[in-house]
Design a protein around this motif. Structure first.
Motif, short mmCIF file in Angstrom:
data_model
loop_
_atom_site.label_atom_id
_atom_site.label_comp_id
_atom_site.label_asym_id
_atom_site.label_seq_id
_atom_site.Cartn_x
_atom_site.Cartn_y
_atom_site.Cartn_z
N SER A 1 0.83 -1.21 0.00
CA SER A 1 0.00 0.00 0.00
C SER A 1 0.86 1.26 0.00
N ASP A 2 0.22 2.39 -0.22
CA ASP A 2 0.94 3.67 -0.18
C ASP A 2 1.40 4.03 1.23
N GLU A 3 0.90 3.32 2.24
CA GLU A 3 1.38 3.55 3.62
C GLU A 3 2.88 3.31 3.72
N SER A 4 3.42 2.50 2.81
CA SER A 4 4.86 2.19 2.86
C SER A 4 5.56 2.78 1.63
N ASP A 5 5.02 3.91 1.12
CA ASP A 5 5.51 4.43 -0.17
C ASP A 5 7.01 4.72 -0.20
N TYR A 6 7.61 4.98 0.95
CA TYR A 6 9.05 5.32 0.95
C TYR A 6 9.92 4.10 1.27
N VAL A 7 9.31 2.94 1.31
CA VAL A 7 10.05 1.70 1.64
C VAL A 7 10.43 1.02 0.32
N VAL A 8 11.73 1.00 0.06
CA VAL A 8 12.23 0.54 -1.24
C VAL A 8 13.47 -0.34 -1.01
N GLY A 9 13.41 -1.56 -1.50
CA GLY A 9 14.59 -2.44 -1.44
C GLY A 9 14.89 -3.00 -0.06
N THR A 10 13.84 -3.14 0.74
CA THR A 10 14.01 -3.60 2.12
C THR A 10 13.47 -5.01 2.29
N THR A 11 14.13 -5.77 3.16
CA THR A 11 13.55 -7.04 3.60
C THR A 11 12.91 -6.82 4.96
N LEU A 12 11.61 -7.07 5.02
CA LEU A 12 10.89 -6.96 6.29
C LEU A 12 10.83 -8.36 6.91
N PHE A 13 11.57 -8.54 8.01
CA PHE A 13 11.55 -9.84 8.69
C PHE A 13 10.31 -9.92 9.57
N VAL A 14 9.52 -10.95 9.36
CA VAL A 14 8.31 -11.16 10.17
C VAL A 14 8.50 -12.55 10.78
N ASP A 15 9.22 -12.57 11.91
CA ASP A 15 9.79 -13.85 12.37
C ASP A 15 9.79 -14.03 13.88
N GLY A 16 9.08 -13.17 14.62
CA GLY A 16 9.08 -13.32 16.08
C GLY A 16 10.47 -13.26 16.69
N GLY A 17 11.40 -12.67 15.97
CA GLY A 17 12.75 -12.50 16.51
C GLY A 17 13.71 -13.65 16.18
N MET A 18 13.31 -14.50 15.25
CA MET A 18 14.16 -15.65 14.92
C MET A 18 15.55 -15.24 14.43
N THR A 19 15.64 -14.06 13.82
CA THR A 19 16.94 -13.62 13.29
C THR A 19 17.79 -12.89 14.35
N LEU A 20 17.36 -12.97 15.61
CA LEU A 20 18.10 -12.27 16.68
C LEU A 20 19.14 -13.18 17.35
N TYR A 21 19.51 -14.26 16.72
CA TYR A 21 20.48 -15.21 17.30
C TYR A 21 20.05 -15.62 18.72
N PRO A 22 18.86 -16.20 18.89
CA PRO A 22 18.36 -16.51 20.23
C PRO A 22 19.31 -17.43 21.02
N GLY A 23 20.13 -18.21 20.36
CA GLY A 23 21.07 -19.08 21.05
C GLY A 23 22.08 -18.29 21.88
N PHE A 24 22.23 -17.00 21.58
CA PHE A 24 23.18 -16.15 22.32
C PHE A 24 22.59 -15.55 23.58
N ALA A 25 21.28 -15.66 23.76
CA ALA A 25 20.65 -15.06 24.95
C ALA A 25 21.25 -15.72 26.20
N GLY A 26 21.91 -14.92 27.03
CA GLY A 26 22.53 -15.43 28.24
C GLY A 26 23.71 -16.35 27.98
N ASN A 27 24.26 -16.25 26.80
CA ASN A 27 25.31 -17.20 26.39
C ASN A 27 26.43 -16.44 25.67
N GLY A 28 27.44 -17.14 25.23
CA GLY A 28 28.47 -16.54 24.39
C GLY A 28 29.50 -15.77 25.20
#
Ligand code: BGC
Length: 266
Positions: free
Chosen positions: A239-266
């Motif tokens: 929609s035009d609500e995102s008219d200025y959004v160009v060439g972006t990947t919108l991750f809709v993943d509940g935070g899966m790309t946040l390296y959850p294995g590192f929480a409290g670790n590493g």
């Protein structure tokens, strides 16, 4: 209030099940007329088309293998014949053929790459040509919008799924390079990268308690996604609500790309 996608036409590939089905429904609810592409499940695409029409929308089902250029051309012709022009293209059709790397057959490599990556190439190419042919309309600020359905695996390596991850990594560069090329014409190209969404493609990952518990360790937000989560994102991005959004990947993943294995670790 006028619906967000009123007077617009959307073509969705792989709309007979899973994320494509949910996105098609969401776009139709937002007022778009929808062309529902399917590969082999005509009944399901036809059923969705009737459901949308019965609810006062416009929809029809169109068969095509997105890996075949002639079939892609026919799918665009049929959609144009039905609706007169296309504003939004959702390049979604995709599949998995998983196996350990050393056992992966060339056929399974080729099938996944040709559907997931070449299929999006052919779909996006036909979309750009269609937007140029049709020209600007008052229905949207953009000349046209393309949304590539990618995956968290455009970023997250995935052993046992090398063909799939390679196809999604390819989609990332396809989307970004194409977005750069056509942005000056006001064609917006973006991706949605879903995480674990409850669909037939990943049934094994959520349909037993044991599998579900394991999967939830990868999702900081604590739930598996629904096709609706992707549908809502697609409506906004189309929609035009995102008219200025160009060439972006919108991750809709509940935070899966946040390296959850590192929480409290590493
Ligand atoms: C895959 C699913 C998987 C999810 C998260 C998706 O792209 O198709 O099978 O559950 O990524 O790993």
């Amino acid at each position: 209030m006028e619906k967000l996608l009123a007077n617009q036409v959307a073509l969705i590939t792989g709309a007979s099940s899973g994320i494509g089905y949910g996105v098609a429904k969401a776009l139709a609810n937002a007022g778009a007329a929808v062309a529902l592409n399917y590969h082999s499940h005509a009944e399901s695409a036809e059923r969705l088309a009737s459901e949308i029409e019965n609810a006062g929308g416009s929809a029809f089902a169109v068969q095509a293998d997105v890996a075949d250029p002639d079939q892609v051309a026919n799918m665009f012709d049929a959609s144009r014949a039905r609706f007169g022009g296309i504003d939004i293209v959702i390049a979604n059709a995709g599949l998995q053929k998983d196996s350990a790397f050393a056992e992966m057959t060339l056929d399974d490599w080729n099938l996944v790459l040709s559907t997931n990556l070449t299929g999006q190439f052919l779909t996006c190419q036909a979309a750009v040509k269609e937007f140029r042919r049709r020209g600007q309309t008052p229905a949207s600020k953009a000349l046209g919008k393309i949304i590539c359905i990618s995956s968290v695996h455009e970023l997250i390596p995935w052993s046992g799924h090398v063909n799939y991850a390679a196809s999604k990594g390819g989609i990332r560069m396809l989307m970004q390079s194409l977005a750069q090329e056509v942005a000056p014409e006001c064609i917006r190209v973006n991706s949605i990268a879903p995480g674990a969404i409850r669909t037939p493609i990943n049934k094994d990952a959520w349909d037993t308690q044991e599998a579900l518990d394991k999967l939830l360790q990868l999702i900081p937000y604590g739930r598996v996604g629904d096709v609706d989560d992707i549908g809502k994102a697609a409506v906004w991005l189309a929609s035009d609500e995102s008219d200025y959004v160009v060439g972006t990947t919108l991750f809709v993943d509940g935070g899966m790309t946040l390296y959850p294995g590192f929480a409290g670790n590493g």
